[in-house]
Design a protein around this motif. Sequence first.
Motif, PDB file in Angstrom:
ATOM      1  N   SER A  41       0.886  -1.029  -0.070  1.00  0.00           N
ATOM      2  CA  SER A  41      -0.115   0.061   0.029  1.00  0.00           C
ATOM      3  C   SER A  41       0.784   1.389  -0.015  1.00  0.00           C
ATOM      4  O   SER A  41       0.354   2.135  -0.543  1.00  0.00           O
ATOM      5  N   ARG A  42       2.096   1.223   0.652  1.00  0.00           N
ATOM      6  CA  ARG A  42       2.932   2.243   0.663  1.00  0.00           C
ATOM      7  C   ARG A  42       3.550   2.374  -0.897  1.00  0.00           C
ATOM      8  O   ARG A  42       3.593   3.590  -1.209  1.00  0.00           O
ATOM      9  N   ALA A  43       3.451   1.513  -1.522  1.00  0.00           N
ATOM     10  CA  ALA A  43       4.268   1.495  -2.933  1.00  0.00           C
ATOM     11  C   ALA A  43       3.252   2.482  -3.656  1.00  0.00           C
ATOM     12  O   ALA A  43       3.598   3.102  -4.736  1.00  0.00           O
ATOM     13  N   TRP A  44       1.781   2.173  -3.448  1.00  0.00           N
ATOM     14  CA  TRP A  44       0.657   2.862  -4.418  1.00  0.00           C
ATOM     15  C   TRP A  44       0.604   4.339  -4.077  1.00  0.00           C
ATOM     16  O   TRP A  44       0.423   4.943  -4.596  1.00  0.00           O
ATOM     17  N   LEU A  45       1.099   4.668  -2.771  1.00  0.00           N
ATOM     18  CA  LEU A  45       1.218   6.174  -2.391  1.00  0.00           C
ATOM     19  C   LEU A  45       2.217   6.776  -3.026  1.00  0.00           C
ATOM     20  O   LEU A  45       2.078   8.026  -3.109  1.00  0.00           O
ATOM     21  N   LEU A  46       3.297   6.112  -3.635  1.00  0.00           N
ATOM     22  CA  LEU A  46       4.241   6.676  -4.185  1.00  0.00           C
ATOM     23  C   LEU A  46       4.041   6.978  -5.781  1.00  0.00           C
ATOM     24  O   LEU A  46       4.435   7.706  -6.180  1.00  0.00           O
ATOM     25  N   ALA A  47       3.044   6.447  -6.419  1.00  0.00           N
ATOM     26  CA  ALA A  47       2.714   6.620  -7.775  1.00  0.00           C
ATOM     27  C   ALA A  47       2.126   8.037  -7.962  1.00  0.00           C
ATOM     28  O   ALA A  47       2.461   8.732  -8.893  1.00  0.00           O
ATOM     29  N   PRO A  48       1.241   8.554  -7.182  1.00  0.00           N
ATOM     30  CA  PRO A  48       0.733  10.103  -7.419  1.00  0.00           C
ATOM     31  C   PRO A  48       1.986  10.881  -7.147  1.00  0.00           C
ATOM     32  O   PRO A  48       2.162  12.020  -7.884  1.00  0.00           O
ATOM     33  N   ALA A  49       2.893  10.672  -6.173  1.00  0.00           N
ATOM     34  CA  ALA A  49       3.982  11.598  -6.019  1.00  0.00           C
ATOM     35  C   ALA A  49       4.985  11.552  -7.072  1.00  0.00           C
ATOM     36  O   ALA A  49       5.395  12.533  -7.665  1.00  0.00           O
ATOM     37  N   ALA A  50       5.216  10.239  -7.829  1.00  0.00           N
ATOM     38  CA  ALA A  50       6.135  10.219  -8.889  1.00  0.00           C
ATOM     39  C   ALA A  50       5.267  10.936 -10.152  1.00  0.00           C
ATOM     40  O   ALA A  50       6.067  11.612 -11.007  1.00  0.00           O
ATOM     41  N   ALA A  51       3.967  10.711 -10.412  1.00  0.00           N
ATOM     42  CA  ALA A  51       3.491  11.588 -11.269  1.00  0.00           C
ATOM     43  C   ALA A  51       3.396  13.039 -11.196  1.00  0.00           C
ATOM     44  O   ALA A  51       3.807  13.768 -12.377  1.00  0.00           O
ATOM     45  N   ALA A  52       3.335  13.473 -10.033  1.00  0.00           N
ATOM     46  CA  ALA A  52       3.397  14.871  -9.964  1.00  0.00           C
ATOM     47  C   ALA A  52       4.908  15.332 -10.082  1.00  0.00           C
ATOM     48  O   ALA A  52       4.978  16.529 -10.636  1.00  0.00           O
ATOM     49  N   ALA A  53       5.738  14.612  -9.832  1.00  0.00           N
ATOM     50  CA  ALA A  53       7.169  14.848 -10.043  1.00  0.00           C
ATOM     51  C   ALA A  53       7.587  14.968 -11.600  1.00  0.00           C
ATOM     52  O   ALA A  53       8.274  15.905 -12.050  1.00  0.00           O
ATOM     53  N   ALA A  54       6.890  14.007 -12.376  1.00  0.00           N
ATOM     54  CA  ALA A  54       7.201  13.912 -13.670  1.00  0.00           C
ATOM     55  C   ALA A  54       6.393  15.299 -14.560  1.00  0.00           C
ATOM     56  O   ALA A  54       7.195  15.777 -15.241  1.00  0.00           O
ATOM     57  N   LEU A  56       6.097  18.085 -13.121  1.00  0.00           N
ATOM     58  CA  LEU A  56       7.008  19.051 -12.591  1.00  0.00           C
ATOM     59  C   LEU A  56       8.181  19.307 -13.526  1.00  0.00           C
ATOM     60  O   LEU A  56       8.656  20.384 -13.800  1.00  0.00           O
ATOM     61  N   VAL A  57       8.984  18.091 -13.773  1.00  0.00           N
ATOM     62  CA  VAL A  57      10.071  18.147 -14.675  1.00  0.00           C
ATOM     63  C   VAL A  57       9.627  18.534 -15.907  1.00  0.00           C
ATOM     64  O   VAL A  57      10.249  19.242 -16.667  1.00  0.00           O
ATOM     65  N   MET A  58       8.482  17.969 -16.621  1.00  0.00           N
ATOM     66  CA  MET A  58       8.215  18.345 -17.825  1.00  0.00           C
ATOM     67  C   MET A  58       7.893  19.797 -17.926  1.00  0.00           C
ATOM     68  O   MET A  58       8.272  20.366 -18.975  1.00  0.00           O
ATOM     69  N   PHE A  59       7.244  20.417 -16.835  1.00  0.00           N
ATOM     70  CA  PHE A  59       6.892  21.817 -17.016  1.00  0.00           C
ATOM     71  C   PHE A  59       8.374  22.781 -16.681  1.00  0.00           C
ATOM     72  O   PHE A  59       8.290  23.610 -17.656  1.00  0.00           O
ATOM     73  N   LEU A  60       9.151  22.387 -16.124  1.00  0.00           N
ATOM     74  CA  LEU A  60      10.362  22.958 -15.828  1.00  0.00           C
ATOM     75  C   LEU A  60      11.352  22.907 -17.199  1.00  0.00           C
ATOM     76  O   LEU A  60      12.152  23.676 -17.486  1.00  0.00           O
ATOM     77  N   ALA A  61      11.344  21.722 -17.749  1.00  0.00           N
ATOM     78  CA  ALA A  61      12.231  21.449 -19.026  1.00  0.00           C
ATOM     79  C   ALA A  61      11.520  22.063 -20.290  1.00  0.00           C
ATOM     80  O   ALA A  61      12.324  22.055 -21.325  1.00  0.00           O
ATOM     81  N   ARG A  62      10.444  22.463 -20.127  1.00  0.00           N
ATOM     82  CA  ARG A  62       9.907  23.140 -21.322  1.00  0.00           C
ATOM     83  C   ARG A  62      10.587  24.434 -21.637  1.00  0.00           C
ATOM     84  O   ARG A  62      11.139  24.992 -20.807  1.00  0.00           O
ATOM     85  N   ALA A  63      10.828  24.534 -22.941  1.00  0.00           N
ATOM     86  CA  ALA A  63      11.548  25.801 -23.440  1.00  0.00           C
ATOM     87  C   ALA A  63      10.896  27.063 -22.805  1.00  0.00           C
ATOM     88  O   ALA A  63       9.580  27.350 -22.998  1.00  0.00           O
ATOM     89  N   PRO A  64      11.458  28.055 -22.307  1.00  0.00           N
ATOM     90  CA  PRO A  64      11.008  29.101 -21.980  1.00  0.00           C
ATOM     91  C   PRO A  64      10.560  30.041 -22.928  1.00  0.00           C
ATOM     92  O   PRO A  64      10.890  30.185 -24.302  1.00  0.00           O
ATOM     93  N   GLN A  65       9.249  30.699 -22.916  1.00  0.00           N
ATOM     94  CA  GLN A  65       8.490  31.327 -23.674  1.00  0.00           C
ATOM     95  C   GLN A  65       9.277  32.667 -24.046  1.00  0.00           C
ATOM     96  O   GLN A  65       9.670  33.344 -22.839  1.00  0.00           O
ATOM     97  N   GLN A  66       9.639  33.124 -25.308  1.00  0.00           N
ATOM     98  CA  GLN A  66      10.392  34.566 -25.422  1.00  0.00           C
ATOM     99  C   GLN A  66       9.261  35.661 -25.431  1.00  0.00           C
ATOM    100  O   GLN A  66       8.045  35.468 -25.871  1.00  0.00           O
ATOM    101  N   ALA A  67       9.809  36.483 -24.643  1.00  0.00           N
ATOM    102  CA  ALA A  67       8.974  37.900 -24.624  1.00  0.00           C
ATOM    103  C   ALA A  67       8.838  38.462 -25.975  1.00  0.00           C
ATOM    104  O   ALA A  67       9.535  38.257 -26.988  1.00  0.00           O
TER     105      ALA A  67
END
Length: 99
Positions: A41-54, A56-67
């Motif tokens: 059951s603890r392993a299932w609790l890690l799944a949402p945390a891993a998805a949120a981390a993924a 967040l990484v995709m959001f941060l890795a996205r190319a910054p939009q130019q002004a």
Amino acid sequence: MKDEEKEKELLSLLAVRRPEAFWLRQKNAITRAAYEKNAVSRAWLLAPAAAAAAVLVMFLARAPQQAPAPETLVSTAFLENLDLLDDMDVLEAVPENEL
């Protein structure tokens, strides 16, 4: 009374007695089984945390939009100013007593 006491004594002699090591093994087996169940059951609790981390990484890795280019900003401000000037012309054309 004596018969009842004798019967209780005989029943207590027939009762199965277990050594302390048996009860310790039983306790350890139950504890281990409960821990393994909780581990899943603890392993299932890690799944949402891993998805949120993924995400967040995709959001941060996205190319910054130019002004937008400065020319675009100037032209937008210029157009807004022209609109205000048109409104001003309309207001000047209306006589004061009609306002």
